[in-house]
Design a protein around this motif. Structure first.
Motif, PDB file in Angstrom:
ATOM      1  N   GLN A 278       0.693  -1.119  -0.010  1.00 29.23           N
ATOM      2  CA  GLN A 278       0.031   0.076  -0.009  1.00 29.23           C
ATOM      3  C   GLN A 278       0.927   1.170  -0.045  1.00 29.23           C
ATOM      4  O   GLN A 278       1.349   1.707   0.984  1.00 29.23           O
ATOM      5  CB  GLN A 278      -0.878  -0.027   1.427  1.00 29.23           C
TER       6      GLN A 278
ATOM      7  N   PHE B  24       1.702   5.445  -0.069  1.00 26.25           N
ATOM      8  CA  PHE B  24       1.033   6.675   0.320  1.00 26.25           C
ATOM      9  C   PHE B  24       1.769   7.846   0.170  1.00 26.25           C
ATOM     10  O   PHE B  24       3.309   7.676  -0.270  1.00 26.25           O
ATOM     11  CB  PHE B  24       0.776   6.676   2.021  1.00 26.25           C
TER      12      PHE B  24
ATOM     13  N   ALA C 231       0.577   6.761   8.828  1.00 23.17           N
ATOM     14  CA  ALA C 231      -0.373   6.244   7.782  1.00 23.17           C
ATOM     15  C   ALA C 231      -0.141   4.537   7.594  1.00 23.17           C
ATOM     16  O   ALA C 231      -1.107   3.960   7.467  1.00 23.17           O
ATOM     17  CB  ALA C 231      -0.131   7.063   6.246  1.00 23.17           C
ATOM     18  N   VAL C 232       1.102   4.246   7.427  1.00 26.03           N
ATOM     19  CA  VAL C 232       1.411   2.795   7.566  1.00 26.03           C
ATOM     20  C   VAL C 232       1.019   2.240   8.634  1.00 26.03           C
ATOM     21  O   VAL C 232       0.537   1.163   8.616  1.00 26.03           O
ATOM     22  CB  VAL C 232       2.881   2.655   7.239  1.00 26.03           C
TER      23      VAL C 232
ATOM     24  N   GLU D 295      -1.380   2.863  10.822  1.00 27.35           N
ATOM     25  CA  GLU D 295      -2.814   2.670  11.097  1.00 27.35           C
ATOM     26  C   GLU D 295      -3.410   1.681   9.897  1.00 27.35           C
ATOM     27  O   GLU D 295      -4.364   0.798  10.262  1.00 27.35           O
ATOM     28  CB  GLU D 295      -3.444   3.998  10.717  1.00 27.35           C
ATOM     29  N   TRP D 296      -2.962   1.724   8.770  1.00 23.47           N
ATOM     30  CA  TRP D 296      -3.070   0.733   7.687  1.00 23.47           C
ATOM     31  C   TRP D 296      -2.747  -0.786   8.284  1.00 23.47           C
ATOM     32  O   TRP D 296      -3.287  -1.810   8.227  1.00 23.47           O
ATOM     33  CB  TRP D 296      -2.604   0.876   6.534  1.00 23.47           C
TER      34      TRP D 296
ATOM     35  N   SER E 232      -5.124  -2.072  10.730  1.00 28.80           N
ATOM     36  CA  SER E 232      -6.314  -2.519  10.257  1.00 28.80           C
ATOM     37  C   SER E 232      -6.346  -3.988   9.446  1.00 28.80           C
ATOM     38  O   SER E 232      -7.243  -4.625   9.401  1.00 28.80           O
ATOM     39  CB  SER E 232      -6.766  -1.461   9.165  1.00 28.80           C
ATOM     40  N   GLN E 233      -4.729  -4.411   9.359  1.00 31.49           N
ATOM     41  CA  GLN E 233      -4.722  -5.753   9.023  1.00 31.49           C
ATOM     42  C   GLN E 233      -4.259  -6.703  10.001  1.00 31.49           C
ATOM     43  O   GLN E 233      -3.792  -7.922   9.941  1.00 31.49           O
ATOM     44  CB  GLN E 233      -3.574  -5.535   7.799  1.00 31.49           C
TER      45      GLN E 233
END
Length: 345
Positions: free
Chosen positions: A26, A28, A77-78, A80-81, A84-85
């Motif tokens: 992912q 960003f 950002a990383v 939080e991503w 979420s995983q």
């Protein structure tokens, strides 16, 4: 030096990057007042997490201006991503595999980088510390001046390996690599030899094909000594190439319309005076039996023939004492310390 833009695009192309079979990727980008001021890529390598019994999200390709708001936004950002995983920690810089660029430069910012390593300004480590990261591991590179003759210690050990153990160095032709299966055999060896190394996850057959097609065909076969035993089994491989650092700077990340020329010129006609020793791998049951000495015995004359005055290894873990002590007869200098940072999320 800049990455080739085509390599970056291919990273995110599921048709060209077989790592999507076991990874989540992912990207960003950070903006400030409408201007791009930073980038980062989050990677979850499920294969590596399963092997090492971790729940880590990796960060890679991080770039940012000297503004803590920007670096924090990227890391957040990383993180939080990753959360979420189901991830529990963030670490890096790390790529998808051990053959990708890894580690943040923390020393020797004035030295020229190499094609297979990260370069970053000196403020990057300060940002990592301010954001609560701690050291996970460090790598160093080994710098050597090429001697005119093979040191006696290597020559004696190489002779013993040939006469008493039955080992020999061969040079693979393109037909050996691509039609007789030796390319796959080399990467099978790398998977076995690197299995215990920090963060490593085995390359799939599809990934091996990408590496063979994209990179190995451009390296002079004289710089890829392969050691085989009496059964013709591949038990060791070393891969070097002439430095492309200056050519990559001239290309400015683009092969077209004219970036290909300095690369081709350096590869074919006007090599720089230094070599990049990209990797060395020895099958575990043959470690300590003179395979490395065979590499030195073969490659030192080749380096001299090609006009190389000095060479540097890729990053080597600072606690890999067996690997680091092998360079002692060449009076090595340890340079360009890089760090993998980690913190809980």
């Amino acid at each position: 030096m800049p990455d080739l833009e085509s390599d970056i695009r291919d990273l995110f192309d599921q048709r060209k990057n077989p790592a999507y079979g076991f990874s989540l990727i992912q990207p960003f980008v950070a903006y400030l007042d409408g201007v791009a001021v930073g980038r980062i890529v989050g990677i979850i390598n499920r294969k590596a997490n399963e092997k090492w019994q971790t729940r880590n999200v990796r960060f890679s390709l991080i770039e940012f201006i000297d503004d803590l708001r920007v670096s924090k936004a990227l890391i957040d950002a990383v993180s939080e991503w990753g959360q979420s995983q189901g991830m529990e920690a963030i670490h890096g810089p790390l790529g998808i595999t051990d053959f990708d660029k890894e580690g943040m430069l923390v020393e020797d910012f004035h030295l020229m980088g190499s094609i297979n390593t990260v370069y970053n300004p000196d403020y990057y480590p300060r940002h990592m510390e301010a954001l609560g990261f701690n050291k996970e591991v460090d790598w160093v590179q080994v710098h050597i001046n090429i001697p005119k003759e093979v040191p006696a210690r290597y020559a004696r050990t190489a002779q013993y390996a040939r006469e008493q153990i039955g080992l020999r160095v061969i040079k693979l032709t393109d037909k050996d690599i691509y039609q007789r299966g030796y390319g796959q055999k080399v990467f099978d060896l790398l998977n076995e030899a690197y299995k215990p190394i920090f963060g490593f996850s085995e390359l799939s057959a599809a990934q091996v094909k990408v590496f063979l097609d994209k990179y190995l065909r451009f390296i002079d076969n004289e710089l890829i000594p392969v050691v085989v035993n009496a059964k013709q089994e591949v038990v060791g491989v070393a891969i070097s190439m002439g430095s492309l650092s200056k050519a990559m700077q001239k290309a400015k990340g683009r092969l077209w319309p004219f970036g290909w020329w300095p690369l081709l010129k350096t590869l074919k006609w006007s090599p720089d005076d230094n070599a990049e020793m990209l990797l060395v791998a020895v099958r575990p049951d043959y470690q300590g039996l003179g395979v490395n000495a065979l590499f030195f015995d073969d490659q030192i004359p080749v380096f001299n023939k090609l006009g190389f005055k000095w060479a540097e290894t890729g990053p080597q873990l600072e606690d890999n004492l067996r690997e680091l002590t092998q360079w002692k007869p060449l009076h090595p200098e340890y340079v360009k310390r890089r760090r993998c940072y980690i913190k809980k999320i």
